[in-house]
Design a protein around this motif. Structure first.
Motif, short mmCIF file in Angstrom:
data_model
loop_
_atom_site.label_atom_id
_atom_site.label_comp_id
_atom_site.label_asym_id
_atom_site.label_seq_id
_atom_site.Cartn_x
_atom_site.Cartn_y
_atom_site.Cartn_z
N VAL A 109 0.85 -1.18 0.00
CA VAL A 109 0.00 0.00 0.00
C VAL A 109 0.89 1.23 0.00
CG1 VAL A 109 -1.80 1.29 1.21
CG2 VAL A 109 -1.83 -1.22 1.22
N THR A 110 0.80 2.00 -1.07
CA THR A 110 1.60 3.22 -1.19
C THR A 110 0.73 4.44 -0.92
OG1 THR A 110 1.15 3.40 -3.57
CG2 THR A 110 3.08 2.12 -2.91
N ASN A 111 1.39 5.59 -0.76
CA ASN A 111 0.63 6.82 -0.48
C ASN A 111 -0.25 7.23 -1.66
OD1 ASN A 111 2.80 7.48 -2.11
ND2 ASN A 111 3.71 8.93 -0.68
N THR A 112 0.18 6.94 -2.88
CA THR A 112 -0.64 7.28 -4.04
C THR A 112 -1.84 6.34 -4.16
OG1 THR A 112 0.87 5.95 -5.41
CG2 THR A 112 1.23 8.32 -5.35
N LEU A 113 -1.64 5.06 -3.84
CA LEU A 113 -2.74 4.10 -3.86
C LEU A 113 -3.77 4.47 -2.80
CD1 LEU A 113 -3.98 1.49 -4.95
CD2 LEU A 113 -2.61 0.23 -3.28
N LEU A 114 -3.31 4.85 -1.62
CA LEU A 114 -4.22 5.26 -0.55
C LEU A 114 -5.01 6.50 -0.96
CD1 LEU A 114 -5.21 4.85 2.35
CD2 LEU A 114 -3.27 6.25 3.13
N SER A 115 -4.34 7.42 -1.63
CA SER A 115 -5.02 8.64 -2.10
C SER A 115 -6.08 8.31 -3.14
CB SER A 115 -3.99 9.61 -2.69
OG SER A 115 -4.62 10.78 -3.16
N VAL B 101 8.45 10.37 4.52
CA VAL B 101 7.46 9.40 4.06
C VAL B 101 6.09 10.04 4.22
CG1 VAL B 101 6.55 7.07 4.31
CG2 VAL B 101 8.95 7.52 4.83
N HIS B 102 5.55 10.55 3.14
CA HIS B 102 4.25 11.23 3.18
C HIS B 102 3.13 10.21 3.15
CE1 HIS B 102 5.70 15.39 2.76
NE2 HIS B 102 6.66 14.86 2.02
N LEU B 103 2.15 10.40 4.03
CA LEU B 103 1.03 9.47 4.12
C LEU B 103 0.16 9.53 2.88
CD1 LEU B 103 -0.58 7.43 5.81
CD2 LEU B 103 -1.84 9.37 6.79
N LEU B 104 -0.02 10.71 2.33
CA LEU B 104 -0.89 10.91 1.17
C LEU B 104 -0.15 11.68 0.08
CD1 LEU B 104 -4.16 11.94 3.04
CD2 LEU B 104 -3.70 9.74 1.96
N ARG B 105 -0.45 11.32 -1.14
CA ARG B 105 0.13 12.01 -2.29
C ARG B 105 -0.81 11.83 -3.46
NH1 ARG B 105 5.70 10.11 -5.17
NH2 ARG B 105 5.39 11.18 -7.14
N PRO B 106 -1.04 12.87 -4.27
CA PRO B 106 -1.99 12.75 -5.39
C PRO B 106 -1.67 11.55 -6.27
CG PRO B 106 -1.30 15.03 -5.12
CD PRO B 106 -0.47 14.22 -4.17
N ALA B 107 -2.70 10.77 -6.57
CA ALA B 107 -2.50 9.53 -7.32
C ALA B 107 -1.98 9.78 -8.73
CB ALA B 107 -3.80 8.74 -7.39
#
Length: 356
Positions: free
Chosen positions: A106-112, A201-207
């Protein structure tokens, strides 16, 4: 009263602009000592120098996340002190790379992208479930969005086929736009894990800044267009790629010593047909890198503007990125719509040309 409010707002705007100019990297550059300037060090204001990680970052707790953080620590240590200062374990971590194993990560872009999907579905589910004869604000917004997109599709393929194309075209447009817009929320760059005193390590990032998301959308668009072509035209759809009729006409003209007609027929079969097939696959590349490049450039522009002049200067950039996100969604959906319309009508055009 209104004049007083306007004057107060203007004073706040000017104060924030001055504060941003002083506390940003531009203001810090004027106060930087000569030794730091000579060493080529970047002046930092209230915000640290932005560091953009183009590859997506692991955010889900577990072995993959722990390994990713260890990788960043080892990488920073190598950059700061050199490879000779790394121990054996840190060397192994760097050799394994940032992503350990082949398990689902699970990456930050996938989470976003999950958050964007939940927001998009939630808006329309709530808006449709509470539908009334006199629509409220949310229902009115949903109806306006759906009606505008439906008219957009009808303007290209007509009312008869619009219902067939509308769900996919509307979903692509809204998904791209929502992903671009939620990435502008200030909470996005503020949440993350500290590595060496900074959020690395950013939790969220635009997909859209992860090339996998634009590539996935490009694959959806490609499969959708080819499926429509096969559904509407059957196996004759492949006639625009393998032009058997042109080959027959070319060979027939060749046996009758009509060199020009033979050349045209054989050229159509050996060159134009394969070129049509090649252009179908080239769309995957153009769709992917157009969206990825614009979204990544937008994120970097927001970070740089906030670093140089915080507060007010970023407002104009945010407005620009809102427009860019809308335009990118419109381009992606619009091109998919146009290519789908061409795929459904290509055979009709060929028959028309052969008849003449």
């Amino acid at each position: 009263m209104s004049r007083g409010v306007l004057l107060f707002g203007l004073l706040v705007f000017v104060a924030l602009a001055v504060a941003g100019l002083i506390t940003g990297a531009i203001g810090a550059g004027f106060a930087q000592d000569a030794a730091s300037k000579a060493a080529g060090e970047t002046a930092e204001g209230i915000l640290p120098k932005p560091a953009v990680h183009l590859p997506p970052q692991v955010v889900a707790p577990g072995g993959a996340y722990d390994h990713y953080v260890e990788f960043l620590h080892a990488e920073h240590k190598e950059i700061k002190y050199g490879e000779g200062k790394l121990d054996e374990h840190e060397h192994e971590v760097l050799e394994e790379g940032p992503y350990k194993g082949t398990n689902f990560i699970v990456t930050n872009t996938l989470l976003s992208s999950w958050i964007a999907s939940i927001v998009l579905v939630g808006i329309f589910v709530i808006g449709a479930r509470r539908a009334q004869m006199v629509p409220g604000r949310l229902q009115n917004f949903c109806e306006i969005a759906i009606e505008a997109l439906l008219r957009f599709v009808e303007g290209t393929v007509g009312p008869g086929r619009s219902r067939l194309l509308f769900p996919v075209i509307a979903t692509i447009f809204l998904f791209v736009v929502i992903n671009a817009w939620i990435g502008l929320l200030p909470i996005y760059p503020a949440l993350g894990t500290l590595v060496d005193g900074r959020i690395e390590v950013h939790l969220l990032r635009p997909a859209g800044t992860d090339i996998n998301m634009p590539l996935a959308l490009a694959l959806v668009s490609f499969v959708f267009v080819e499926y429509l072509g096969l559904r509407m035209l059957g196996f004759s759809y492949f006639g625009k790629f393998v032009r058997v009729g042109s080959l027959k006409r070319g060979l027939s003209a060749l046996f009758r010593f009509k060199i020009l007609d033979a050349f045209q027929g054989l050229l159509d079969f050996f060159f134009v047909g394969p070129l049509e097939a090649f252009s179908e696959f080239v769309r995957l590349v153009s769709f992917t890198f157009r969206l990825f490049g614009n979204m990544t450039a937008g994120e970097i522009l927001v970070l740089i503007s906030a670093f140089l002049v915080p507060f007010i200067a970023t407002v104009g950039v945010y407005g620009l990125e809102l427009l860019v996100g809308f335009i990118q969604g419109l381009i992606f959906a619009g091109l998919t719509l146009v290519f789908a319309a061409i795929a459904m009508t290509a055979h009709e055009h060929e028959e028309h040309e052969e008849h003449h």
